[in-house]
Each structure stands twice: as C-alpha cells, then as structure tokens.
Design a protein around this motif. Structure first.
Motif, mmCIF file in Angstrom:
data_model
loop_
_atom_site.group_PDB
_atom_site.id
_atom_site.type_symbol
_atom_site.label_atom_id
_atom_site.label_comp_id
_atom_site.label_asym_id
_atom_site.label_seq_id
_atom_site.Cartn_x
_atom_site.Cartn_y
_atom_site.Cartn_z
ATOM 1 N N UNK A 299 0.688 -1.085 0.058
ATOM 2 C CA UNK A 299 0.008 -0.016 -0.063
ATOM 3 C C UNK A 299 0.964 1.405 -0.012
ATOM 4 N N UNK A 300 1.863 1.295 0.875
ATOM 5 C CA UNK A 300 3.021 2.438 0.775
ATOM 6 C C UNK A 300 3.476 2.679 -0.320
ATOM 7 N N UNK A 301 3.835 1.512 -1.069
ATOM 8 C CA UNK A 301 4.533 1.667 -2.306
ATOM 9 C C UNK A 301 3.830 2.277 -3.383
ATOM 10 N N UNK A 302 2.490 1.727 -3.405
ATOM 11 C CA UNK A 302 1.601 2.460 -4.463
ATOM 12 C C UNK A 302 1.380 3.863 -4.284
ATOM 13 N N UNK A 303 1.187 4.238 -2.815
ATOM 14 C CA UNK A 303 0.657 5.631 -2.615
ATOM 15 C C UNK A 303 2.066 6.521 -3.091
ATOM 16 N N UNK A 304 3.030 6.090 -2.896
ATOM 17 C CA UNK A 304 4.148 6.817 -3.336
ATOM 18 C C UNK A 304 4.601 6.674 -4.817
ATOM 19 N N UNK A 305 4.555 5.592 -5.401
ATOM 20 C CA UNK A 305 4.915 5.373 -6.764
ATOM 21 C C UNK A 305 3.817 5.237 -8.092
#
Length: 319
Positions: A299-305
């Motif tokens: 989830x964090x990865x998708x929010x950033x990239x």
C-alpha cells in the motif's frame, strides 16, 4: 504592472506644512493608527499604493525622511490586529518593538505585531512594501500568534529552501503581473514566512541544524536495513536530543520517520527495477529493507509510486 491600486495617495502637491498631517490621516485610514513625531520642516513627501488582495493587503510606500510610532493609545483606539511584514526596497533605518531594536538595510524584512507598540525611523528616502497579515490568517499558519518583539530577517537568510530573497521575488512577481493569482501569492508568502520564522525560533543552535541534518541522513542511508533504526538510535549516534533531531528534519518540512520510510521505499523500488530484483521475491526485498508487513509495504509503495510492487516488476519484465 499589476492591476490598479485600491487606493493611491500622494503628498507631492500639498504645502509642506500640510504633508505630515495628511499623510498620517491616510495611513490611519488605510493601514493602521499611528503618528509621525519630529516631522521635518519640509514635511513628509510620501506616496501610497494600497492593494486589497482579499485575505491580506499590500501597501507600497515611497517616502522622504520620517519616523513612525504606534503607542498604547493608538492600540486602544484601533481594533485592527495584524502582523506587518515590511520589505525594505530602498533605504535603511532603525526599528524597535518590545525588547528588540535593530538596524535594517535594503533587502531585509521586518515583522512586527500591531497590538504592541513599535517605532520605525527612516533617515533618508525610503521605499517599502508593508504587507498586512491579519491575526486570523497568521493563526492558520502558526497555530497562535502573540509575538511581542520585533523580528528582523536579514537579507542573507537562506535556510532549508526558505529565504528573504524568496519573499522579495514573490512580491516582485506579483507587482509585474505574474500569472499567479492573489490567493496563490498570499499562500506562497505565508509559506515562506512560516519557514523563515520557524528557523529563527530554533535559536542559536539553528546554525548547526543543516550539518546535523546532513550527518543524520548519511547515517540513515548507511543503516536502512537495521530493524531498530529509529529517532532514538539516530540521536544517540549524533550525540543530540530527539527534539533537536526533529528540528533538523523540520528544515525541509520532513520528519525522521517519513524520511526513513521514503528512503526504504526508494531502495526497494531500485532493487525491483534492477536485474537483481528478478531473483528475489517482492516480500524478500521488502523485509530486507526494514518492512515487516507485505500488505502495508504494498500500500505504501503504491501511494508513493502510483503502482504496486508487482506492477513495477511486471512492467520491467515486459520491457
């Protein structure tokens, strides 16, 4: 040039003995109640362009030698509550409020609170932009605003992307009819002012904060795989307090946790994009760089990239 001023006034055509009183009357009506003691025999040759930008007001002033003072009597008679940000465009002088007095020159910025007495003196011809920032606006950006002493921001101040020069650039762009709206101009000014005053509030140790920030970042980047990497560990290694460490990261509007988190995400992405990433599972990569929960990492990865780790890998394999 920018759109016509809401108010334009000049004492140029007035008799010398009428200039001072007329100037004070205009300032009292359009800016704030004050007086000009010790008026020169030649009177005050002054000019005002007053612009109403909605939330805040610009007052472009050009004047001959004079001084101004705002006393408790003026404050009791005048309910306007503002912070004045004064940009010195030409000339020099002396300002005093509370327990602070300061000499100022071209390029400096002064901030003073209109609910407390103050005085300013201009020994020669001067040009200033006095920006009226109501307390209601200041409190939105500073949570509270009860500054009692003069704030002097030197023209050379430049820390963490905030500078006095940026304040001048924003105002000059607006005066030259830049495409930025009044609302954007106000926000940019207040954002810069907030950053500069925050740096000033850090005290004498503020000079060491950029170095502390740089050293802390270097330590973090070398130890991103440590599971126990935290503000406490970093502050111990830097021989400083957690509060001072937080102040250092606040220079860039960041927090220690967010910086660590973003750096770990960057390392994960680089490994997934690289050829070595094809040999390890996404979970293995995430755990290697300090993430303990695959779903949270994703989830964090998708929010950033803007894409999931799996989508990144699939895109690389297709390419």
């Amino acid at each position: 040039m920018q759109t016509a001023a809401t108010t334009h006034f000049s004492t140029h055509c007035l008799p010398a003995d009428k200039r001072g009183s007329c100037w004070v009357d205009v300032v009292n009506r359009h800016i704030i109640n004050l007086d000009c003691p010790d008026e020169p025999d030649t009177g005050i040759d002054a000019e005002l362009d007053h612009f109403d930008l909605g939330d805040i007001r610009f007052n472009h002033i050009r004047a001959s030698s004079h001084c101004v003072q705002r006393s408790n009597a003026h404050i009791n008679d005048d309910g306007r509550e503002s912070a004045f940000m004064c940009l010195i465009l030409e000339g020099n002088g002396f300002a005093c409020q509370g327990i602070r007095g300061s000499l100022f020159n071209v390029g400096d910025v002064l901030i003073y609170n209109t609910v407390h007495p103050y005085s300013l003196g201009f020994p020669d011809k001067t040009e200033t932009m006095v920006i009226d920032l109501p307390h209601t606006i200041m409190k939105e950006y500073f949570d509270s605003w009860n500054q009692k002493d003069l704030i002097h921001l030197d023209r050379t101040l430049d820390v963490g992307g905030y500078s006095t020069a940026n304040l001048f650039n924003i105002v000059q762009s607006w005066m030259q009819q830049d495409s930025a709206s009044n609302e954007i101009t106000c926000h940019r000014l207040l954002e810069q002012l907030h950053g500069l005053i925050h740096q000033r509030s850090l005290g004498n140790n503020s000079r060491s904060l950029p170095r502390l920030l740089q050293k802390s970042k270097a330590f973090i980047n070398q130890h991103l795989q440590r599971e126990d990497l935290s503000a406490d560990i970093i502050s111990q290694q830097m021989h400083t307090s957690s509060r001072q460490l937080a102040r250092a990261f606040a220079i860039e509007g960041n927090s220690i946790t967010r910086y660590i988190w973003n750096q770990r995400l960057e390392r994960c992405r680089n490994e997934i994009l690289g050829s070595s990433g094809h040999k390890a599972s996404i979970s293995e990569i995430a755990f290697r760089w300090g993430f303990n929960h695959s779903a949270h990492f994703s989830r964090s990865y998708k929010m950033r990239f803007g894409e999931t780790p799996t989508e990144t890998r699939q895109r690389v394999l297709r390419g």
